[in-house]
Motif scaffolding. Structure first.
Motif, PDB file in Angstrom:
ATOM      1  N   ALA A   1     -21.841 -15.058  71.824  1.00 26.16           N
ATOM      2  CA  ALA A   1     -21.254 -13.728  71.602  1.00 26.16           C
ATOM      3  C   ALA A   1     -21.300 -13.332  70.130  1.00 26.16           C
ATOM      4  O   ALA A   1     -21.498 -12.154  69.798  1.00 26.16           O
ATOM      5  N   ASN A   2     -21.135 -14.309  69.245  1.00 26.41           N
ATOM      6  CA  ASN A   2     -21.125 -14.019  67.807  1.00 26.41           C
ATOM      7  C   ASN A   2     -22.503 -13.685  67.248  1.00 26.41           C
ATOM      8  O   ASN A   2     -22.601 -13.255  66.099  1.00 26.41           O
TER       9      ASN A   2
ATOM     10  N   ALA B   1     -26.372  -7.922  74.019  1.00 25.61           N
ATOM     11  CA  ALA B   1     -25.174  -8.762  74.114  1.00 25.61           C
ATOM     12  C   ALA B   1     -24.818  -9.044  75.571  1.00 25.61           C
ATOM     13  O   ALA B   1     -24.551 -10.191  75.939  1.00 25.61           O
ATOM     14  N   ILE B   2     -24.838  -8.014  76.403  1.00 26.75           N
ATOM     15  CA  ILE B   2     -24.547  -8.200  77.839  1.00 26.75           C
ATOM     16  C   ILE B   2     -25.550  -9.176  78.448  1.00 26.75           C
ATOM     17  O   ILE B   2     -25.176 -10.100  79.171  1.00 26.75           O
TER      18      ILE B   2
ATOM     19  N   SER C   1     -19.025  -5.523  69.934  1.00 21.82           N
ATOM     20  CA  SER C   1     -17.816  -6.166  70.429  1.00 21.82           C
ATOM     21  C   SER C   1     -18.100  -6.637  71.843  1.00 21.82           C
ATOM     22  O   SER C   1     -18.701  -5.899  72.634  1.00 21.82           O
ATOM     23  N   VAL C   2     -17.710  -7.875  72.154  1.00 19.29           N
ATOM     24  CA  VAL C   2     -17.965  -8.443  73.480  1.00 19.29           C
ATOM     25  C   VAL C   2     -16.637  -8.957  74.035  1.00 19.29           C
ATOM     26  O   VAL C   2     -15.926  -9.698  73.360  1.00 19.29           O
TER      27      VAL C   2
ATOM     28  N   ALA D   1     -14.610 -12.212  73.481  1.00 21.11           N
ATOM     29  CA  ALA D   1     -15.504 -13.348  73.721  1.00 21.11           C
ATOM     30  C   ALA D   1     -15.918 -14.037  72.428  1.00 21.11           C
ATOM     31  O   ALA D   1     -16.491 -15.117  72.463  1.00 21.11           O
ATOM     32  N   LYS D   2     -15.600 -13.443  71.285  1.00 23.76           N
ATOM     33  CA  LYS D   2     -15.929 -14.056  69.994  1.00 23.76           C
ATOM     34  C   LYS D   2     -14.776 -14.906  69.469  1.00 23.76           C
ATOM     35  O   LYS D   2     -14.871 -15.509  68.410  1.00 23.76           O
ATOM     36  N   SER D   3     -13.682 -14.963  70.214  1.00 19.09           N
ATOM     37  CA  SER D   3     -12.487 -15.713  69.812  1.00 19.09           C
ATOM     38  C   SER D   3     -12.362 -16.983  70.637  1.00 19.09           C
ATOM     39  O   SER D   3     -12.089 -16.930  71.837  1.00 19.09           O
ATOM     40  N   ILE D   4     -12.525 -18.122  69.989  1.00 18.64           N
ATOM     41  CA  ILE D   4     -12.444 -19.383  70.726  1.00 18.64           C
ATOM     42  C   ILE D   4     -11.042 -19.600  71.292  1.00 18.64           C
ATOM     43  O   ILE D   4     -10.892 -20.066  72.415  1.00 18.64           O
TER      44      ILE D   4
END
Length: 85
Positions: A26-27, A73-74, A32-33, A44-47
């Motif tokens: 995602a990163n 991204a999708i 933004s995902v 989705a970029k936040s573990i």
């Protein structure tokens, strides 16, 4: 903004290792995902956010992307989540 429903196809589901790899995927994108499950919307970029979900194989989720490269991204996140391991 693009929203795409996906059925999770990871043999072990989303546990620590696949989550770390998903966050890396995602990163790679400027967009933004988000992963939507039930009434939750997780970045989705936040573990840490992703670790709050407990998703097993076959879980139904929606991937949301918004930004310049939202289509890429999708597709990237979908390919990761549906790779039959």
């Amino acid at each position: 903004m693009i929203k795409k429903p996906i059925v999770l196809e990871l043999k072990e589901g989303l546990d620590a290792r696949p989550i770390a790899l998903l966050v890396q995927e995602a990163n790679q994108y400027a967009s933004s995902v988000y992963i939507e499950v039930d009434n939750k919307r997780i970045n989705a970029k936040s573990i840490m956010g992703m670790m709050s979900l407990s998703l097993g194989n076959g879980a139904e989720i929606t991937v949301v992307a918004e930004g310049a490269d939202e289509e890429a991204a999708i597709n990237g996140v979908e390919n990761f989540l549906t790779a039959k391991n």
